[in-house]
Every structure is written in structure tokens, then in C-alpha cells.
Design an enzyme around this catalytic site. Sequence first.
Site, PDB file in Angstrom:
ATOM      1  N   SER A 825      10.254  -0.698   0.901  1.00 52.29           N
ATOM      2  CA  SER A 825      11.093  -1.877   1.132  1.00 52.29           C
ATOM      3  C   SER A 825      11.980  -2.083  -0.084  1.00 52.29           C
ATOM      4  O   SER A 825      11.502  -2.075  -1.224  1.00 52.29           O
ATOM      5  CB  SER A 825      10.229  -3.120   1.359  1.00 52.29           C
ATOM      6  OG  SER A 825       9.418  -2.961   2.501  1.00 52.29           O
ATOM      7  N   CYS A 997       4.875  -9.481   4.319  1.00 48.64           N
ATOM      8  CA  CYS A 997       5.034  -8.095   3.884  1.00 48.64           C
ATOM      9  C   CYS A 997       3.812  -7.679   3.074  1.00 48.64           C
ATOM     10  O   CYS A 997       3.346  -8.427   2.208  1.00 48.64           O
ATOM     11  CB  CYS A 997       6.297  -7.942   3.037  1.00 48.64           C
ATOM     12  SG  CYS A 997       6.584  -6.241   2.503  1.00 48.64           S
ATOM     13  N   ASP A1042       6.735  -6.824   7.796  1.00 49.44           N
ATOM     14  CA  ASP A1042       7.047  -5.509   7.248  1.00 49.44           C
ATOM     15  C   ASP A1042       5.769  -5.043   6.565  1.00 49.44           C
ATOM     16  O   ASP A1042       5.539  -5.295   5.384  1.00 49.44           O
ATOM     17  CB  ASP A1042       8.200  -5.627   6.245  1.00 49.44           C
ATOM     18  CG  ASP A1042       8.618  -4.275   5.697  1.00 49.44           C
ATOM     19  OD1 ASP A1042       8.079  -3.254   6.156  1.00 49.44           O
ATOM     20  OD2 ASP A1042       9.474  -4.228   4.799  1.00 49.44           O
ATOM     21  N   TRP A1044       2.243  -2.207   6.226  1.00 48.90           N
ATOM     22  CA  TRP A1044       1.807  -0.813   6.245  1.00 48.90           C
ATOM     23  C   TRP A1044       0.295  -0.758   6.120  1.00 48.90           C
ATOM     24  O   TRP A1044      -0.334  -1.708   5.672  1.00 48.90           O
ATOM     25  CB  TRP A1044       2.462  -0.037   5.104  1.00 48.90           C
ATOM     26  CG  TRP A1044       2.230  -0.642   3.758  1.00 48.90           C
ATOM     27  CD1 TRP A1044       1.165  -0.461   2.939  1.00 48.90           C
ATOM     28  CD2 TRP A1044       3.093  -1.563   3.067  1.00 48.90           C
ATOM     29  NE1 TRP A1044       1.293  -1.189   1.788  1.00 48.90           N
ATOM     30  CE2 TRP A1044       2.483  -1.872   1.834  1.00 48.90           C
ATOM     31  CE3 TRP A1044       4.332  -2.141   3.370  1.00 48.90           C
ATOM     32  CZ2 TRP A1044       3.047  -2.739   0.911  1.00 48.90           C
ATOM     33  CZ3 TRP A1044       4.903  -2.998   2.447  1.00 48.90           C
ATOM     34  CH2 TRP A1044       4.266  -3.304   1.230  1.00 48.90           C
TER      35      TRP A1044
END
Length: 1045
Positions: A825, A997, A1042, A1044
Site C-alpha cells: 500500500s 488496513c 485493504d 492481507w
Amino acid sequence: MPRGLTDVLEEWKGLEEEYQHAQETHKLYIQKLDEISKLQNKCSSSILSQQKRLKEMSHLVKKCSKGLSEEDAKTLEEIKEKMKMRPNTFFEMEAFLPKKNGLYLSLVLGNVNVTLLSKQSKFAYKDEYEMFKLCFTVILLLFSFMCYFFAGYRFLDAILNFLLVWYYCTLTIRESILISNGSRIKGWWVFHHYISAFLSGVILTWPDGTLYELFRNQFLAYSLYQSFVQCLQCYYQSGCLYRLRSLGERHNMDLTVVGFQSWMWKGLTFLLPFLFFGHFWQLFNSISLYKMAQLPECKEGQVLMCSVCFLILFMGNFFTTVAVVQEKKSPPPPPGPSWYDPTWRKVSFRIVSSEKLTQRGEAKSVNKTNMDPETPTQTETMVDEEEPLFSNLDLFLFSLIVGIIIYWFMSRKKPEPIPEFKKLDTPAPTTRETSFIEKMKKTGKSIIVFYGSQTGTGEEFANRLSKDAQRYGMKGMSADPEEYDMGELSRLSEIDNSLAIFCMATYGEGDPTDNAQDFYDWLQENDDEDLSGLNYTVFALGNKTYEHYNAMGKYVDKRLEELGAKRIYDLGLGDDDGNLEEDFVSWREQFWPAVCEHFGVEALGDDSSIRQYELKEHTDINMNKVYTGEIGRLKSFEVQKPPFDSKNPFLAPVTVNRKLNKAGDRHLMHLELDISGSKIRYESGDHVAVFPTNDSTLVNKLGQILGVDLDVVISLNNLDEESNKKHPFPCPTTYRTALTHYLDITHPPRTNVLYELAQYASDPKDQENMRKMASSSPEGKALYQNWVLDVSRNILAILEDMPSLRPPIDHLCELLPRLQARYYSIASSSKVHTNGIHICAVVVEYQTKTGRINRGVATNWLKNKVVTDNGHKSTVPMYIRKSQFRLPFKATIPVIMIGPGTGIAPFMGFIQERGWLKQQGKEVGETVMFFGCRHKIEDYIYQEEMEEAEKNGVLTKLLVAFSRDQEQKVYVQHILKEHKEYLWKLIHSENAHIYVCGDAKNMAKDVQTTFHEIAEEQGSMTRTQATDYIKKLMTKGRYSQDVWS
């Protein structure tokens, strides 16, 4: 009678008299209108009759022009001259008579009469048109300037192009009305406005993307220049026209135009260099767009259409202007009536003797207002000697423009010359066949495996399935849906025992992968497609930690069934959060028997290794033709050419590389990449993709264990000559380059790799264990889990722990997966850092159960990217991947940001952008940051920047959770709960946007659960209602993640 009533009666009496008078006046007006209408009809009929009789008369004059006496010939010549004057007289008369609209006006306005019946009305409308054109040109000039220098938003570009479309369409309508009222503008200067309107409309519909961004600045600069030149033309032409009308040398309805006409010659030739420069800029635009259209990644039809439009504009403008210059350079015809041609529509300035000036001076006073450029009696500009082609001012301006162009070319930053590559012949790209049906027929294949892959796993599974087909007496091929016409799926029934397999990965928030986007769009748009003859199955790749688990695979499976296709085996679901390899192997083991049963075939029982590529060693090769790490084009790292993408990354110099954390055993780093001159554009929330390289120590160890010279130049060529994929990685290259740049040597190998390599183990027990791990038996799965996955054994560790396993390096290179780009990002805003991209990452390094130290490929590679390395700048191959993680369109909307650890990265860009908006004087809504880290004194990254933002009012609240600074751990979700009333007010009452995020597995889930609880408590909802409430926020784009795993 009361006085008030008397006043009312007297007032009413006066009103009655005025009313009667108004009725009589209106009656007289109606009567006069009828009379005018009759006169108009009578006049129109007379003109038509005259025109018809004049035509007949011209034939009679031709017949009797021979054998006449001198006196009769003179009389006949006088008649001819008078006949030539009549059409112009009729034109002037018809300008004040109602007439039918032309085709264009009829389509736009219908049968509305647009003829203005008085000179005053005509002139007023014409002057209004000139003012509209000048004012709007200034507006376009300012808007282009703003878009080019200050605002890079796509929606502002769209507004500019919409204004251009509206402007040119309005001009065509107004000019058609002016032509109906006697204006002489016609030909190219009218037609080119239609072309310009169409061109602006095409650019308006051009979708945002790399090619649009590449052409954007060039087009904006062109629009800026054109608007400036048009302002010059409007200003100077209007002054010139005013003088010429006063002298009776121009018609009062003549207009300023965007080109050059012969009446502009005297005093306005200084415009010619500006015009010609603009014309050649149009040609340059056309050529640039044509070259773009030839790029393989160009899929927008708008590119070629724009190229054609610019070419037409160039040809029309250039040749029309050249014709005017040529006309002025040619000697004038002899004076006399014979030079005049009533069909000639341009003003011609003639050079005649001073006696003619005296003779025609009388004509000037006859009727100045009705003078027409075509009328032979109009005064012509008289000079005693021919004017020079260019004045001193022309030469000065032309020299100035040429000087500026030369300076621009000389001052541009030039790339370092690389003489040894100048003469390198780049092979022409081979044309790819887009029909997979024809390819399958040609190669005798009946099974095709399509893959949607973002990280390479989907492609790897597709290759394994296509190779499996051979073991069952069938032939298969893997295929990228981006390279083929997926509309041919309905034709697959033309091939006997055909089957389509789809290995579809899900990317982001339930989105298709980049290469499957077109296929996804095709499935959505084609409701009438009949796939009743298609046999299919789907294996989906996803991760359960994400909200939309395997959404793409599920959609493809469901949609194909809706379109009539026949599912021959159940949808397979692979979970990367668990054991994706195990999920795939288990599904595959049951899938192939189902295929055999469906088609009535039997397995051949051939479990031997099947090679896909053959080795070729190059002993004598020009090293300039050997790949040294380039992703796509040979030597692309030495001669960089935009646009930059996954197949053509940009080498960005590292300008900053610093450690963020003050203490602790971890290494959190901040990097800054310089993208100056690359034309790369990004927005806050986008991702930067970097292409790392493997540690040279690991590469050298592999070479030593396998006993090979890593610097041998090799090619691995596909045995299937019809395959689009000719090599597993760019070839020719060396083993060292392949293992360093192209192959993943750090991840634990998948079971298929172990199965293929087992044949090279000299110890039977090692062979047995490797084959067992590749099987779907419970013992095999457990062994693979314990011996490979749990201890993170990569291929080097396996070779070290199995001394009997020494496979050929070429087969190993064929089996290993490709080294993929890593995505981060972006931790900056392009509004503040136009030429820089910031990365925030934590270096991955851990000890395995075998005692080995495993290091993350990308983070350790980035960590070692010092700003200067032996006097050379360190560079990072990178490109931008667009994201949906965006700030609200309206800056006044509040935002809630939750990003612990390196999850703060995109929010640094958000904070910078909100600060920039505040500096511009914009009103900015509340900006709340929830950050989390382990210890305040160790890893409170970007502490100074965030506290400064809070001090300046950019951050409304900065709330930080230090998880390990107290006995009981505190995370961001705990701080969220503490501020539930404040958060609920922002979310429910002020339409705040929520951004999360970081870690998907734990943090993101816990944060979402916390918001469910806040909605439940503060909104008096049930848990189901609260869950639905948060889901609706996601659907509306007000809850973005966002994350992961």
C-alpha cells in the site's frame, strides 16, 4: 357615490380604452403579418422565377454569342455582367426571407423558423455568437490550464471534454443559424467543428487506464495551446473585420474563424506560424495515438478513433491554410469583369492600378452595408506594389517559436547513450491466435484449462491439470482468458469429448484477477449466450479470512450453469488460509475419475514424469540477446519506455531508506522511490508492485549442491509448438538469472514438484516418501504437512536434507513457480509527493523448526537497497496497481481510519491529502486515526508526522493502542469500543467512511465484530440487524478494507 368608487370607475374606463386600442393594434399587427407573409411568398416566388429564367437566359446568350456586330457584342457583354451580379443580389434578398432549415437544423430544432428578418437582429445575433465564442474559449483555456498544472482528477478531465463536446455542438448549431441568415462561413471551417465535437466525445468515453494517462498531458497541453491561439484569432480577426466592414470590403455577417482565409492576409499573417505549429501538433497527436493503438495492451477502440480524427483535422486545416497562402502568392489575374466567379467563396484582394481605385471609389459610397465578398463592385485593397509574403513581425514570431522548440528538445533530460545496443534488432512480435477452438482442432486437444491468476498459483494449477489430461488418454492445454475470444465457448461442442476447466482465483474484495476481468465482464453482459453444449468444471482459489471467500470461482460456476452449460464435477474450493495445496490435490483426485466416467475413458496408468520443455544450451550467442532479469522486453531496463505495467516495470531510484522503529528486534522501514519522468500517476490508496530478486547466497548454494555452472546460457523451449507460452520464463538466459530473477526458490514446493523430482532420488526410501507426500492419502498429507509446510522447507532445504536427491537443474527450473511481484500500500499522496512513492514495510525474518533462518524475499531485498551503492543509484522495478481504497469524493465527509502496525501505510497518504486540501482552503471533515503498535518507545512509527497532523488540525483525533505496554494487551478494537458513542455519531449521523488496513486473519475480523457491537448497542439493533447494517456500509463503499493474510 363614494370617492373611492369614482376612482375605480375612472381607472376602469382608462383601462377599457387602452384595451380597445391594444386589440386594434394587435388586429393591425395580424393584418400586417398576413401582408408580410404574402409579400414573402410573392418575393420568394419572384426570385425562384428569376433564377429559373436566368438559367434559361444563359443558354440563349451562349447560342447567340457568335457572329455578332461589335455593338451587339458589347450589348451582350453588358447583359452578361448584369446576369453575374444577380445571384449575389438574390442571396442578399433571400437572407431576409423565411427559408426551410437545412438537414442538420431540421434534425436538431425541427421546423422552427430561424431566419431573422431585420439587419439589426442579424448583426446582434452574430455579435452574440462572437462574444460566446471568445468567452468560452477563455473558459476552456483556464480549465485546461488548471487540469494540466494543478488538478489530476479523471472527473475534471471528463468535465473538460464534456464542455468541449457541448461547445463544438453549440457552435455547429449557431453557425447553421448564421448561414441561414446570410453568413458566408462554410466549407472546412464549418465541417471541422463536427469532427472536433466527435473527437471530444470519443475522449470523454475513453476509460481511465495506463494509455489514457499516457496521452492525457499531451492532449491537455494541446488544448491549452489551441485555446490560446483561438483567443488570439478572435481578438485580432474581430478588429480586422471591423476595419474591413467600415471600408465596405467585407460583408457585415462575416465571422471570425479558427483557420486562415485570404481576407486575413494583410495585418494578420503573423498568425500563420501559430496556426501551422498547431496543425503539426495535431499530426503529432495522430501519430502518437496510432503507435499506442499498435501496443498489445491497447484494447480501447477510442485510441484509433482519436488518431483518425486528429489526422483528418491536420489534413483539413493544413491543406486549407496552404491553399490560402498559395492563392496569395500567385499573381493576380488581369483586371476586368472576366476574373469574377460567383461560385468563389473567398475574398480576393487584387493588386490594381491607382486609376481603378478612383473608379471604384464611387462604388464604395453606394451601399456599404450590403457589400459582399463576392460582389464585383466591392472595393478591393489597392497597393502600388506586391506585399512581401512575411512581415518582420511574422519572421520574429516564427523564429521565437522555432527557438523555443529547439531549446525544449536540447534541455530535455536525455538517457545515457548505450552504443552497444543501438544496432540491436528487436524481433517482430508474433501475432497470437485468439481462437482457442481452432488451436485445439489443429493440435488435437479436447481439454482446455482457463486460469484467472494474480500471484501465479491459479496458472500453476491450470498447467498441472492440462498435464494430467495426458495420463488419461486426453490432450489438454492451459489458456489465459485475456488472450482468447471467450465468446467461442459455445463452439467447444464442435470438438468430441471436450471439456473446459476454470481455475479462478478471487482478488481483493471479491473481484476477478486482472487477466480474468474481461471474461468476468463478458459473463455479466451476455445474457442471451447459449452454452448448452459446453461441459465444464470450476476450481476456485481463495482465502477464508476475506469477506468474499472464493467469490469469483463461485460466480463463474453459477453463471455458466445459468447460460446452459453442463457441470460435470462439483465446484472445488481452495482455501489459502488453510492448506490450498491439499484442497487442490483432494479435489483433483476425485475430479479425474468423474471425467473418465463421464466420457467413458480409462486412465492409462502412466505415472511417469511428463516434460513440457526441452533444454537448449547456447555455446555461441550474442550476449546482447540474453535476458538479464527483464520481465518482458529485452533490454527494457536499459532503455525505459512508457507505459509501465506488470510486463514493463519502471526502474525507480531509491531516494530514502530509513528505519522507522526506534528499538526492538524487528526492522520497520520507510522507502521513497523517485518516479520523475516516468509519467506514472497514482492516487492515495493505490498499491505499488515491486519485482524482488532472490538472495544470491541461496542461488549459489543451489548451484553448488547440484554441481552446475550457473552462468551457462540456456533456453527452455516448449515441446508444444502451438502453445502461446514458449518458455517458462524469459529465454535465452542463464541459470543464475533464472534462479535470481524469475523463479521462486524460498517457498515450500508444492506436491507436484516433489512427485516429479522423486524419480531423481537414488535412495528408494526418499523416492517413496516424496511420492507419498504427493498423494491424497491421509498419511501422505500428514507427511507433507509435517515435513515440508510446518518447518517451512524450501527447495534448497529439501536438497540439503535429502542427499540422494540431485535432479537435473533444467527440470527443476521447469517445475519451480515464477517469482511474483510483491504489493505494498502506497504510504504517500501524489498531491504532496508528485514524483515520489513511499513504502512502509516490516522486514520478514524468522527461525524455522529445523534451525534455519528464513528471510522474506522482497523485504530483505528492499532493506538492502541503499540510496547509493558504489556510486550508483539503487533502483527498484515497479509499477502501479489501481485500488478501490479511496478517500470520499467530498472532502467534508468524515473518515475513520484503523491501521495498526504497517497497516498505517495508506493512511499516511490519506493524512497528507487531507492536509493538502486544508492548505488549499477547502473544508475538510473530521479525520480520525486509530493506530496500534507493541511499545510506544519502540515501534510507534510515524509518531512525529501524526502528532504534527493532529496539532495542525488535519487529524481531529489520534488514538493509539500500545498492546504490550501494560499487563493486559490492548488492541485497536478495544479503543474503538471506548469511543463507541463518538464513532456511532460519525457513522450514523454524519455518513462517515470507515477504512481498515492490516492483518485480515485477526485484526480485520475483530474490528468488524467491534463495529457490529457498536451498531447493536448504539443503534438499538439485534445482532442480525447490526451485521446487515455494516454489510450495507460495505456495499455503499463506506466500509473499505485493504487487508492481507
